[in-house]
Design an enzyme around this catalytic site. Structure first.
Site, PDB file in Angstrom:
ATOM      1  CB  CYS A  82      33.249  43.909  46.923  1.00 13.64           C
ATOM      2  SG  CYS A  82      34.627  42.892  47.606  1.00 13.64           S
ATOM      3  CB  CYS A 164      37.141  44.248  46.072  1.00  9.99           C
ATOM      4  SG  CYS A 164      36.223  44.205  47.632  1.00  9.99           S
TER       5      CYS A 164
END
Ligand code: N1C
Length: 263
Positions: A82, A164
């Protein structure tokens, strides 16, 4: 004598498969998995090469589909952490220069599949199991579903779906439209970000040094991008000439006023 076309006849308008395609795929796979990202050392590069070839050989090169590449995508699957995804549009070199320095960041070409396929061409033929080294179809042949375009659409979609946290995009502010809805970024990637996973898209609009300042964060093309992103419930932020990337541009133009004083 020649059942279909003679071997030197150029069937399509585009250049043919890159010479030594199979060897390049295999070599890049080993370089990536053994040297660039040794955490992927257990990937089976022989199998990846075989499955890549199977995804387009003996098939009509104007009828490639996302499904053709699913087995390859599964085999090469890789997790990007992420906050580390970097998209780009018309800024490939600069975005790659930046992720080369910031090694924790990933463009698609910093993942295994993008690394293997970068700058290669490939196609086959439905009537033969051979690689076509003579010519490959392009959009000029009225063939948008060619193996290379479908590959980038498919892997770009997957790259965006997997992202993400905060994601980034490097855009070219020296073009009339830094954001182009028809680009892979505008057509595929932004629509495949998952709002539940991606909370912010950070755009960096970079101007060429000594080039024109056509487009910037306050322009209509970026407003367009902002509205698409906001409607998808993702926060949008934008910076002109993001300093860490500007410094890379300044390496080549150290005396330019925008590099010697505050940018
Ligand atoms: O159409 P673009 O740029 O906006 O596509 C870039 C965008 C990036 O964020 C990447 O994640 O889409 C992904 N991508 C590639 O990584 C890529 N590598 C090579 C899309 N296309 C890619 N290519 C080839 O460049 C491919 O043939 C495609 O048509 C061009 C797109 O480049 P662009 O217009 O500058």
């Amino acid at each position: 004598m020649w059942p279909r076309s003679p071997p030197n006849h150029k069937e399509w308008q585009g250049s043919g498969t890159t010479a030594h395609f199979g060897d390049i795929v295999l070599g890049r796979c080993y370089t990536y998995t053994q040297i660039v990202r040794p955490e992927l050392r257990d990937k089976d590069c022989q199998k990846i090469q075989e499955v890549f070839l199977k995804s387009f050989l003996s098939k009509d090169p104007c009828d490639a589909t996302e499904q053709d590449y699913q087995p390859l995508i599964e085999l090469a699957n890789q997790t990007v952490p992420c906050n580390k995804t970097v998209f780009w549009s018309k800024t490939k070199e600069l975005a790659h220069q930046y992720t080369r320095v910031q090694q924790a960041l990933f463009t698609l070409e910093n993942t295994l599949l993008g690394y293997i396929a970068d700058d290669l061409s490939w196609c086959g033929d439905s009537g033969s199991s051979e690689i076509n080294y003579q010519s490959c179809p392009t959009r000029r042949d009225n063939c948008s579903s060619n193996p290379v375009s479908v590959f980038w659409n498919t892997v770009s979609k997957r790259f965006a779906e997997d992202a993400c946290g905060v994601v980034h995009v490097v855009l070219n502010g020296s073009l009339n439209e830094a954001f182009d809805r028809r680009s892979t970024f505008g057509r595929v990637e932004i629509h495949n970000l998952h709002p539940k996973k991606v909370h912010t898209l950070q755009a960096w609009v970079m101007h060429d040094i000594g080039g024109v300042r056509s487009d910037s964060c306050s322009s209509s093309s970026i407003r367009d991008l902002k509205s698409i992103i906001s409607e998808r419930n993702i926060t949008f932020t934008c910076q002109n000439n993001y300093r860490p990337v500007r410094f890379l541009q300044c390496v080549k133009n150290p005396e330019h006023p925008s590099c010697t004083s505050g940018i």
